[in-house]
Design a protein around this motif. Structure first.
Motif, mmCIF file in Angstrom:
data_model
loop_
_atom_site.group_PDB
_atom_site.id
_atom_site.type_symbol
_atom_site.label_atom_id
_atom_site.label_comp_id
_atom_site.label_asym_id
_atom_site.label_seq_id
_atom_site.Cartn_x
_atom_site.Cartn_y
_atom_site.Cartn_z
ATOM 1 N N HIS A 32 0.574 -2.609 1.331
ATOM 2 C CA HIS A 32 0.023 -2.013 0.192
ATOM 3 C C HIS A 32 1.049 -2.254 -0.734
ATOM 4 O O HIS A 32 2.426 -2.398 -0.580
ATOM 5 N N ARG A 57 -7.801 -2.512 -5.456
ATOM 6 C CA ARG A 57 -8.568 -1.520 -6.262
ATOM 7 C C ARG A 57 -7.728 -1.094 -7.616
ATOM 8 O O ARG A 57 -6.540 -1.652 -7.762
ATOM 9 N N ILE A 97 -4.411 -6.665 5.181
ATOM 10 C CA ILE A 97 -4.378 -6.620 6.689
ATOM 11 C C ILE A 97 -4.662 -7.731 7.490
ATOM 12 O O ILE A 97 -5.280 -8.694 6.959
ATOM 13 N N TYR A 134 -3.890 -2.334 -7.219
ATOM 14 C CA TYR A 134 -3.410 -1.628 -6.300
ATOM 15 C C TYR A 134 -3.848 -2.618 -4.894
ATOM 16 O O TYR A 134 -5.123 -2.349 -4.803
ATOM 17 N N THR A 153 -4.201 -3.981 -1.041
ATOM 18 C CA THR A 153 -3.964 -3.875 0.302
ATOM 19 C C THR A 153 -4.221 -4.996 1.066
ATOM 20 O O THR A 153 -5.280 -5.376 0.851
ATOM 21 N N THR A 202 -7.331 -10.100 5.151
ATOM 22 C CA THR A 202 -8.350 -9.468 4.452
ATOM 23 C C THR A 202 -7.229 -9.032 3.101
ATOM 24 O O THR A 202 -6.671 -7.940 3.612
ATOM 25 N N VAL A 207 -7.847 -6.237 -0.179
ATOM 26 C CA VAL A 207 -8.504 -5.722 -1.162
ATOM 27 C C VAL A 207 -7.763 -5.118 -2.102
ATOM 28 O O VAL A 207 -6.603 -4.198 -1.897
ATOM 29 N N LYS A 215 -0.355 -3.072 7.960
ATOM 30 C CA LYS A 215 -1.046 -3.146 6.748
ATOM 31 C C LYS A 215 0.059 -3.035 5.741
ATOM 32 O O LYS A 215 1.010 -2.381 5.771
#
Lengths: 248, 157
Positions: free
Chosen positions: B103, B139, B123, B119, B121, B135, B137, B101
């Motif tokens: 970040h 935020r 994976i 921010y 992420t 994917t 995501v 993962k």
């Protein structure tokens, strides 16, 4: 053969009888013996999954990862238009008006609902609080969280949005929502374990037709579910990936 | 990928030419207009194994300024802002290629030349033991972390 059904422990107490009626209805429709056992906590549910005593579960999104990827469960259906959203609230009298106003060590009141707590922590991130600045107060219900906020024991509380909106007007007046999630993609789902894989299609057919009969509509209403939608394997995997990105 | 269109740009802008890891280039225009991340939302997208966008949620569409049809089928680097150091994306792909993962704080480019910080992420999507896509995501980032990145990233070129 008999099967065991359970419901994620974060269900609302006034839905208990609805789940028992649903179970009775499902048994009759499938002509199968299904036993409904409700667990009092997520830990208790986890133990039941460990012992492989769960065959059918209305699961919290947080548990779906383990159930699908580790325990061989498959998705059946999801409640229509019923995403799990969270609200972070504080006392109405608090000087805090936004997440960014939280600038020092805080106490957070929360239940053991893992999806709500995960979303709550995500929404707290812009406050840039270090983990050692956070103190958690575990609460049995959302009403207990509200009491901690009103009494000033906790600065913020994590609520399931639906639960927050169902607090009495008197309680809500004493609270101030700081932020509400608008994720739309995280929701509970009905899953079956390996013993019931061959029953997925019959169950899906029954659930999709529920709203067409008066009795089915009454049961749905008592479960606070408008209708069911089919959930396929890839949709479950997508939600698992999404949840995975939210866990730090 | 098509160059950006000056008719889409709002306000004063600067012109840049980006060169991507696949050796393709794109002429882009950047302004100083910042769009702030909406409270409580997540930007979600999926790509295939080559980084081509296959899914974008409503927040992605709204924040990027593109229509959904303009995003699906395009490389995810349609969002690449010239202020982002290439090392950040190398780290992203090295991490994903290890099956891990990733970040990071990312400054994204909008269709109108403006930008927004996230921010992020990302994976790998693993199905039956194989990576079938990714994917991502995004935020709302902390302002403090964004300020740190605004100081750090220019030193990474």
């Amino acid at each position: 053969m008999s099967y065991n059904f359970t419901v994620s422990p974060d269900f609302k107490p006034d839905l208990i009888s609805g789940w028992f009626v649903f179970n009775t209805w499902l048994q009759k429709q499938l002509d199968s013996n299904i036993h409904l056992e409700l667990h009092n906590s997520f830990k208790e549910l986890s133990n039941a999954i460990d012992k492989q005593t769960v065959d059918l579960v209305y699961s919290n999104p947080h548990d779906i990862s383990r159930l699908v990827r580790d325990e061989g469960f498959l998705p059946v259906a999801k409640p229509k238009s019923k995403p799990d959203e969270a609200i972070i609230a504080t006392s109405a009298e608090s000087n805090v008006n936004s997440i960014e106003d939280l600038s020092s060590a805080i106490s957070i009141a929360q239940t053991d609902a893992p999806d709500v707590n995960t979303i709550g922590m995500i929404m707290l991130e812009p406050a840039d609080l270090a983990k050692d600045e956070l103190q958690f107060i575990d609460c049995a219900t959302y009403v207990v969280i509200a009491k901690h906020l009103i009494s000033g024991d906790a600065e913020v509380g994590f609520f399931l949005a639906e639960a927050f909106n169902e607090l009495s007007g008197l309680v809500q007046k004493q609270l101030k929502p700081l932020i509400s999630s608008k994720i739309h993609m995280i929701h509970h789902a009905l899953l079956v374990g390996p013993k019931m894989h061959d029953m997925i299609e019959p169950i899906q057919k029954l659930l999709l037709n529920m709203h067409q009969e008066e009795k089915g509509r009454k049961i749905l209403s008592d479960l606070d579910i408008a209708d069911w939608e089919i959930m396929d394997y890839e949709e479950a995997e997508f939600m698992i990936d999404l949840m995975d990105t939210l866990v730090t | 990928m098509q160059d950006m269109n000056t008719e889409d740009i709002v306000g004063d802008y600067a012109e840049h030419t980006l060169t991507f890891a696949d050796s393709s280039t794109r002429k882009i225009y950047t302004s100083n207009e910042e769009t702030y991340f909406p409270d409580g939302c997540l930007i979600v997208s999926r790509t295939d194994t080559k980084g081509i966008i296959t899914h974008a949620n409503k927040s992605f569409v709204e924040m990027s300024g593109y229509a959904i049809d303009e995003l699906i089928g395009q490389p995810h680097y349609i969002l690449r802002h010239p202020d982002m150091p290439p090392a950040a994306f190398k780290d992203l792909w090295d991490t994903l290629n290890r099956g891990e993962k990733w970040h990071g704080y990312v400054k994204n480019l909008r269709k109108d030349g403006g930008f927004y910080w996230v921010y992020a992420t990302a994976i790998p999507n693993i199905r039956k033991g194989e990576v079938v896509g990714y994917t991502s995501v995004r935020r709302k980032p902390s302002l403090k972390k964004v300020k740190e990145c605004e100081s750090l990233y220019p030193t990474m070129f």
